[in-house]
Scaffold this motif. Structure first.
Motif, short mmCIF file in Angstrom:
data_model
loop_
_atom_site.label_atom_id
_atom_site.label_comp_id
_atom_site.label_asym_id
_atom_site.label_seq_id
_atom_site.Cartn_x
_atom_site.Cartn_y
_atom_site.Cartn_z
N LEU A 109 0.82 -1.21 0.00
CA LEU A 109 0.00 0.00 0.00
C LEU A 109 0.85 1.27 0.00
CD1 LEU A 109 -2.79 -1.03 2.55
CD2 LEU A 109 -2.90 -1.02 0.05
N SER A 110 2.08 1.16 0.50
CA SER A 110 2.94 2.34 0.58
C SER A 110 3.30 2.89 -0.80
CB SER A 110 4.22 2.01 1.36
OG SER A 110 4.90 0.92 0.75
N HIS A 111 3.24 2.05 -1.84
CA HIS A 111 3.59 2.50 -3.20
C HIS A 111 2.37 2.63 -4.10
CE1 HIS A 111 7.78 1.93 -2.20
NE2 HIS A 111 7.58 0.66 -1.90
N LYS A 112 1.19 2.54 -3.52
CA LYS A 112 -0.04 2.49 -4.32
C LYS A 112 -0.20 3.72 -5.22
CE LYS A 112 -5.06 2.56 -3.79
NZ LYS A 112 -6.18 2.49 -2.83
N GLU A 113 -0.18 4.91 -4.64
CA GLU A 113 -0.41 6.12 -5.43
C GLU A 113 0.69 6.31 -6.48
OE1 GLU A 113 -1.07 9.61 -3.18
OE2 GLU A 113 -2.73 8.77 -2.02
N GLU A 114 1.92 6.03 -6.11
CA GLU A 114 3.04 6.20 -7.03
C GLU A 114 2.89 5.29 -8.25
OE1 GLU A 114 7.89 5.45 -7.05
OE2 GLU A 114 6.74 5.31 -5.18
N VAL A 115 2.56 4.03 -8.01
CA VAL A 115 2.44 3.06 -9.10
C VAL A 115 1.24 3.38 -9.98
CG1 VAL A 115 2.00 0.64 -9.65
CG2 VAL A 115 3.61 1.24 -7.84
N ILE A 116 0.10 3.69 -9.37
CA ILE A 116 -1.11 3.94 -10.14
C ILE A 116 -0.97 5.19 -11.00
CG2 ILE A 116 -3.53 4.65 -9.92
CD1 ILE A 116 -3.84 2.65 -7.69
N TRP A 117 -0.41 6.25 -10.45
CA TRP A 117 -0.25 7.46 -11.25
C TRP A 117 0.82 7.30 -12.32
CZ3 TRP A 117 -3.93 10.65 -11.74
CH2 TRP A 117 -4.81 10.89 -10.68
N PHE A 118 1.78 6.42 -12.08
CA PHE A 118 2.78 6.11 -13.12
C PHE A 118 2.11 5.43 -14.31
CE2 PHE A 118 5.67 3.02 -15.05
CZ PHE A 118 6.67 3.86 -15.50
N LEU A 119 1.16 4.52 -14.01
CA LEU A 119 0.44 3.83 -15.07
C LEU A 119 -0.47 4.78 -15.83
CD1 LEU A 119 -0.48 0.54 -13.16
CD2 LEU A 119 1.26 0.82 -14.92
#
Length: 208
Positions: free
Chosen positions: A198-208
């Motif tokens: 969950l700690s990387h959720k926003e980073e990964v989703i916005w990267f996609l």
């Protein structure tokens, strides 16, 4: 003499039945909870139960003499079965038998063996009805193998799927999108299904 108001319909039988209804609700709650635990944690399905009950109806696997495999198919089978270090995806003598509505067994996949290594592109070709979709559904644990093994990273798909599903991505023939939710909500849904941190959720989703 005291009497109940006329607008109150007091039924003694209904009051006595409340205990039975509560017990029935509690039993249903217990049964559904046990069913959830069996499916989620022990990977028990109706297909497995049916396979166990009807195993005696399944015809034995065909012999090498009965199977008209082409040379490259036999070479791939020999390669995979002789591996000391298994491929990333390893399918070994996979066979899938369905049961028709009449209860008769139908062999969808006779004996499939192949291995796919990391970074490799692999195409599974065959005519309609050859068992391609059945094989891929078994690779994603939607179907249970009747015989043989399907392994990923050296672990059996059926017994370790809860651990392995984060490494599996599957794009079916039909649209895999859901009506009523946005693109962002789709990404969030699949992110959680993959059990990513969950700690990387926003980073990964916005990267996609």
């Amino acid at each position: 003499e005291n009497s109940l108001p006329a607008d109150i319909n007091f039924n003694l039988d209904e009051m006595n039945n409340l205990g039975g209804e509560k017990m029935a609700l509690l039993l249903q709650l217990l049964l559904w909870t046990l069913l959830f635990v069996a499916i989620e944690y022990f990977n028990i399905s109706w297909e497995k139960i049916q396979l166990l009950l009807k195993r005696h109806l399944i015809p034995p696997p065909k012999t090498d003499e009965q199977l008209a495999f082409e040379d490259d198919v036999r070479q791939e089978e020999s390669r995979v079965l002789g591996q000391s270090q298994p491929s990333t995806i390893q399918v070994k003598q996979f066979r899938k038998v369905y049961f028709t509505q009449s209860g008769a067994p139908f062999v969808a996949v006779q004996r499939a063996t192949f291995g796919v290594d990391k970074g490799e592109s692999f195409a599974l070709l065959g005519v309609n009805g050859a068992g391609k979709s059945t094989t891929f559904k078994s690779l994603t644990n939607q179907l249970e193998a009747t015989d043989g093994e399907i392994n990923l990273r050296g672990l059996n798909f059926s017994t370790h799927f809860k651990t392995l599903r984060k490494f599996v991505g599957y794009c079916p023939q039909k649209n895999a999108l859901f009506n009523g939710i946005t693109v962002l909500e789709h990404l969030e849904l699949y992110y959680h299904l993959k059990e990513l941190p969950l700690s990387h959720k926003e980073e990964v989703i916005w990267f996609l």
